[in-house]
Design a protein around this motif. Structure first.
Motif, short mmCIF file in Angstrom:
data_model
loop_
_atom_site.label_atom_id
_atom_site.label_comp_id
_atom_site.label_asym_id
_atom_site.label_seq_id
_atom_site.Cartn_x
_atom_site.Cartn_y
_atom_site.Cartn_z
N GLY A 115 17.72 23.20 -22.94
CA GLY A 115 17.03 24.44 -22.31
C GLY A 115 16.40 23.93 -21.14
N PRO A 116 15.44 23.06 -21.27
CA PRO A 116 14.59 22.78 -20.01
C PRO A 116 15.49 21.95 -19.10
CG PRO A 116 13.52 22.10 -21.84
CD PRO A 116 14.74 22.49 -22.48
N ALA A 117 16.47 21.18 -19.20
CA ALA A 117 17.20 20.70 -18.22
C ALA A 117 18.17 21.81 -17.52
CB ALA A 117 18.13 19.75 -18.90
N VAL A 118 18.51 22.77 -18.33
CA VAL A 118 19.26 23.92 -17.49
C VAL A 118 18.55 24.65 -16.64
CG1 VAL A 118 20.71 25.98 -17.86
CG2 VAL A 118 21.37 23.69 -19.26
N ARG A 119 17.14 24.99 -17.24
CA ARG A 119 16.34 25.99 -16.52
C ARG A 119 16.04 24.98 -15.17
NH1 ARG A 119 14.90 27.59 -21.46
NH2 ARG A 119 13.33 25.88 -21.59
N GLY A 120 15.51 23.82 -15.36
CA GLY A 120 15.20 23.04 -14.15
C GLY A 120 16.37 22.95 -13.16
N ALA A 121 17.45 22.58 -13.82
CA ALA A 121 18.67 22.67 -12.48
C ALA A 121 18.61 23.85 -11.94
CB ALA A 121 19.88 22.22 -13.34
N ALA A 122 18.79 24.78 -12.72
CA ALA A 122 19.13 26.20 -11.84
C ALA A 122 17.99 26.62 -11.04
CB ALA A 122 19.38 27.39 -12.88
N ALA A 123 16.67 26.41 -11.30
CA ALA A 123 15.61 26.60 -10.49
C ALA A 123 15.59 26.05 -9.14
CB ALA A 123 14.22 26.47 -11.16
N SER A 124 16.00 24.74 -9.32
CA SER A 124 15.72 23.94 -8.09
C SER A 124 17.07 23.63 -7.58
CB SER A 124 15.23 22.58 -8.56
OG SER A 124 16.18 21.89 -9.35
N ARG A 125 18.05 24.37 -8.20
CA ARG A 125 19.58 24.28 -7.56
C ARG A 125 20.11 22.74 -7.41
NH1 ARG A 125 18.43 29.76 -8.04
NH2 ARG A 125 17.58 30.59 -6.29
N GLU A 126 19.65 22.12 -8.69
CA GLU A 126 20.16 20.60 -8.43
C GLU A 126 21.03 20.43 -9.74
OE1 GLU A 126 16.18 18.88 -6.46
OE2 GLU A 126 16.15 19.01 -8.35
N PRO A 127 22.28 20.57 -9.65
CA PRO A 127 23.22 20.14 -10.85
C PRO A 127 22.85 18.80 -11.31
CG PRO A 127 24.36 21.31 -9.01
CD PRO A 127 23.16 21.08 -8.44
N HIS A 128 22.48 18.00 -10.51
CA HIS A 128 22.36 16.54 -11.15
C HIS A 128 21.38 16.47 -12.00
CE1 HIS A 128 18.63 16.30 -8.67
NE2 HIS A 128 18.40 15.18 -9.23
N ARG A 129 20.58 17.36 -12.30
CA ARG A 129 19.71 17.40 -13.57
C ARG A 129 20.34 17.56 -14.76
NH1 ARG A 129 13.78 19.80 -12.47
NH2 ARG A 129 13.39 19.55 -10.31
N ILE A 130 21.26 18.44 -14.80
CA ILE A 130 22.09 18.70 -15.94
C ILE A 130 22.87 17.44 -16.15
CG2 ILE A 130 24.09 19.92 -16.82
CD1 ILE A 130 23.04 22.40 -15.48
N ALA A 131 23.52 16.77 -15.12
CA ALA A 131 24.12 15.52 -15.25
C ALA A 131 23.36 14.46 -15.87
CB ALA A 131 24.88 15.07 -13.93
N SER A 132 22.29 14.15 -15.37
CA SER A 132 21.29 13.15 -15.63
C SER A 132 20.93 13.27 -17.32
CB SER A 132 19.99 13.20 -15.22
OG SER A 132 20.44 12.85 -13.90
N TYR A 133 20.77 14.51 -17.54
CA TYR A 133 20.36 15.13 -19.08
C TYR A 133 21.55 14.60 -19.88
CZ TYR A 133 20.08 17.51 -23.32
OH TYR A 133 19.96 17.82 -24.57
N LEU A 134 22.66 14.97 -19.49
CA LEU A 134 24.00 14.86 -20.40
C LEU A 134 24.26 13.43 -20.38
CD1 LEU A 134 26.46 17.46 -18.91
CD2 LEU A 134 25.01 17.66 -20.94
N HIS A 135 24.04 12.62 -19.49
CA HIS A 135 24.25 11.06 -19.58
C HIS A 135 23.26 10.53 -20.55
CE1 HIS A 135 23.71 6.74 -17.80
NE2 HIS A 135 24.79 6.81 -18.25
N GLU A 136 21.83 10.80 -20.29
CA GLU A 136 21.01 10.43 -21.33
C GLU A 136 21.03 10.90 -22.84
OE1 GLU A 136 16.50 9.37 -20.77
OE2 GLU A 136 18.38 9.05 -19.66
N LEU A 137 21.43 11.86 -22.93
CA LEU A 137 21.88 12.34 -24.27
C LEU A 137 23.17 11.47 -24.67
CD1 LEU A 137 21.74 14.65 -26.68
CD2 LEU A 137 23.65 15.92 -25.22
N ALA A 138 24.07 11.21 -24.02
CA ALA A 138 25.33 10.37 -24.60
C ALA A 138 24.81 9.06 -24.91
CB ALA A 138 26.49 10.42 -23.54
N ALA A 139 23.88 8.46 -24.05
CA ALA A 139 23.38 7.11 -24.49
C ALA A 139 22.65 7.19 -25.70
CB ALA A 139 22.46 6.67 -23.11
#
Ligand code: ARG
Length: 548
Positions: free
Chosen positions: A475-499
């Protein structure tokens, strides 16, 4: 459940009691505990008390009901460690929820996302790739949040080059369909004829006048060029899994009739100045290196209208007729001043009220291995289709290759440049598309291979705890990405999650867990992980094949 919000709601009354006024607890994820609040530090100045003392008072007052432990740390931070039970309960609650515990936004905006914007009779190049991929990820994310998204493809389908292109089409025999098979080559032939031949240039100029005056035969030829290009662009979108469709084209030509009105309105408001025969706006605060004001040319000296006039008309239309409350323009960084000036003029003209946000979502360039703008050996711009072909031919499957390109574009801060390196993009390890796709498929396969069903989550092992907390960070990752218009925040979150999942999987056997309850719990953790990856990748537009 949103852990930040839960802790926020518990801390708020205690902080208010200590401060005598409502205070934002500002609960954040922290490397020092699960979560942290720095509110006592911010309060110290206003209250004139030592921050640690305030923190101790708040820690004493707060009613956490066993949900978390609170300690005072450092100069006056409040460290919060949530209970294993809270993590387990929060994760169990996501079991049947498609939205994984993230509610739609309370106040949806109507957001125009202007992206892709290729130019007719020119093949899309790699610069358009970034706009297309970033814009699509933002459109998907904002839409998923519950906003109303209007996708707009501001196709370059108008203006002086069309005189030359239509004349070339006539010269090649207007019936010759094959002329337009390779649009880049066609454009080059037109350009060459234009540069070489004075008479051709004259005809091209007259042809623009005929086009803009609505001459039927000229318009029919123009329409063929536009349609052929639209088909080519749609094929690229289809290939890339981009959500732009035929109905989203709103080319520059669609504003042609509004342009005289735009000029008249600005003029009536005293916003235009004549300069060398052109009508220009000089919005405050834009000066060149020598300190002189920079013009936004609204009508050219020859009476024609340019890119800026069209963007002003489009903006007015989006606010006045489409009733948008936010305008996003996903366009490369070099157009930054253009958009800032367009917004400033529109604000001055009253077309862009304070209640409507307008933002240029800029991005950096794609570079070649030599660190310079991507060019072919002969120095020409590389066609997007060729780049896609290259990645696909080297990948094990087209889905992997295309996703790799998209993910590489989305995984870095959009403002930066990046090197187009297919090997790195296709690597099965690191922050890449294939890494996430493999991780997803592997986790999915656990479920298929399990003899028993997932069950209630129990957090026992530290690696389970770490995974659980990571899952609750979507939730925080998606909200952060949307608010700052930065899709890479979702990407970083997903990569971290997979790791984090891999670390869990190494330490905590799933299929071979010691007992049925543990296996059921770990299968549920795996299930939540797969669904979180799936959702996040969907928001980025990265496909999630079940098998690779
Ligand atoms: N066609 C333009 C280009 O290739 C991009 C259009 C961006 N959108 C806009 N509203 N100006 O540079």
């Amino acid at each position: 459940m949103n852990l930040e919000k839960l802790l926020h709601d518990r801390l708020a009354p205690a902080l208010e009691a200590a401060a005598g006024t409502p205070v934002d607890p500002a609960v954040r994820v922290s490397p020092h505990a699960d979560f942290q609040s720095g509110a006592p530090l911010a309060l110290a100045r206003t209250l004139g008390r030592p921050p640690r003392e305030i923190a101790a008072e708040v820690a004493g007052r707060v009613q956490l009901g066993g949900l978390a432990e609170i300690t005072v740390s450092g100069p006056g931070f409040l460290n919060l460690t949530v209970s294993d039970d809270l993590i387990a309960v929060s994760l169990d609650a996501l079991g049947g929820d498609d939205r994984l515990g993230i509610p739609p936004v309370a106040r949806p905006e109507r957001i125009v996302v202007d992206y892709s914007g290729p130019n007719v009779a020119k093949e899309m190049h790699v610069g358009h790739l970034r706009s297309t991929v970033i814009g699509d990820a933002l459109a998907r994310t904002l839409e998923w949040q519950g906003h109303e998204v209007l996708r707009v493809n501001h196709l370059g389908d108008w203006g002086t080059p069309f005189g030359m292109l239509i004349e070339q089409l006539i010269a090649e025999g207007a019936g010759a369909e094959h002329s337009l098979g390779d649009l880049t080559a066609f454009y080059r032939r037109a350009r060459a004829a234009f540069d070489a031949d004075e008479e051709f240039r004259t005809r091209a100029r007259l042809r623009v006048v005929a086009l803009q005056a609505g001459d039927a035969a000229t318009q029919a030829l123009w329409r063929r060029l536009v349609q052929r290009s639209e088909q080519a662009f749609l094929a690229v979108y289809d290939r890339l899994g981009v959500t732009l469709g035929p109905a989203d084209f709103a080319g520059e030509s669609s504003y042609a009739d509004d342009l005289p009105g735009v000029v008249a309105d600005l003029d009536a408001q005293g916003l235009l100045v004549e300069s060398d025969g052109a009508l220009c706006a000089f919005p405050a605060g834009f000066t060149g290196r020598d300190g002189s004001p920079i013009p936004l040319i609204v009508r050219k000296g020859d009476g024609g209208f340019g890119y800026a006039a069209t963007d002003l008309a489009a903006l007015r239309h989006r606010v006045r007729d489409l009733r948008a409350t936010e305008l996003l323009y996903v366009v490369g960084a070099p157009q930054r001043i253009h958009f800032r000036m367009v917004f400033a003029v529109a604000r001055a003209a009253g077309w862009l009220p304070e209640t409507v946000r307008a933002e240029h979502i800029g991005f950096g360039s794609v570079l070649g291995a030599d660190g310079r703008m991507l060019k072919s050996r002969s120095g020409e711009t590389i066609r997007l289709a060729d780049l896609l072909d290259e990645a696909v031919s080297r990948a094990s499957a087209p889905e992997i290759g295309l996703a790799a390109i998209k993910y590489a574009d989305l995984s870095g801060d959009r403002r930066g440049d990046y090197v187009f390196d297919v090997d790195r993009m296709l690597a099965a390890t690191g922050n890449t598309g294939p890494y996430l796709q493999y991780a997803y498929a592997r986790i999915r396969s656990l479920r298929a291979r399990a003899a028993t069903a997932p069950g209630p989550i129990r957090i026992v092992h530290p690696a389970e705890r770490a995974l659980g907390l990571a899952l609750l960070g979507l939730g925080p990752a998606v909200r952060g990405a949307a608010a700052s218009r930065e899709p890479h925040r979702i990407a970083s979150y997903l990569h971290e999650l997979a790791a984090t999942f891999s670390a869990f999987y190494e330490r905590c056997p799933v299929l071979r867990a010691a007992d049925d309850e543990t296996r059921a719990s770990r299968l549920s953790l795996a299930d939540r992980t797969a669904r979180t990856l799936h959702l996040g990748m969907c928001l980025l537009g990265i496909p999630t094949p079940d098998e690779i």
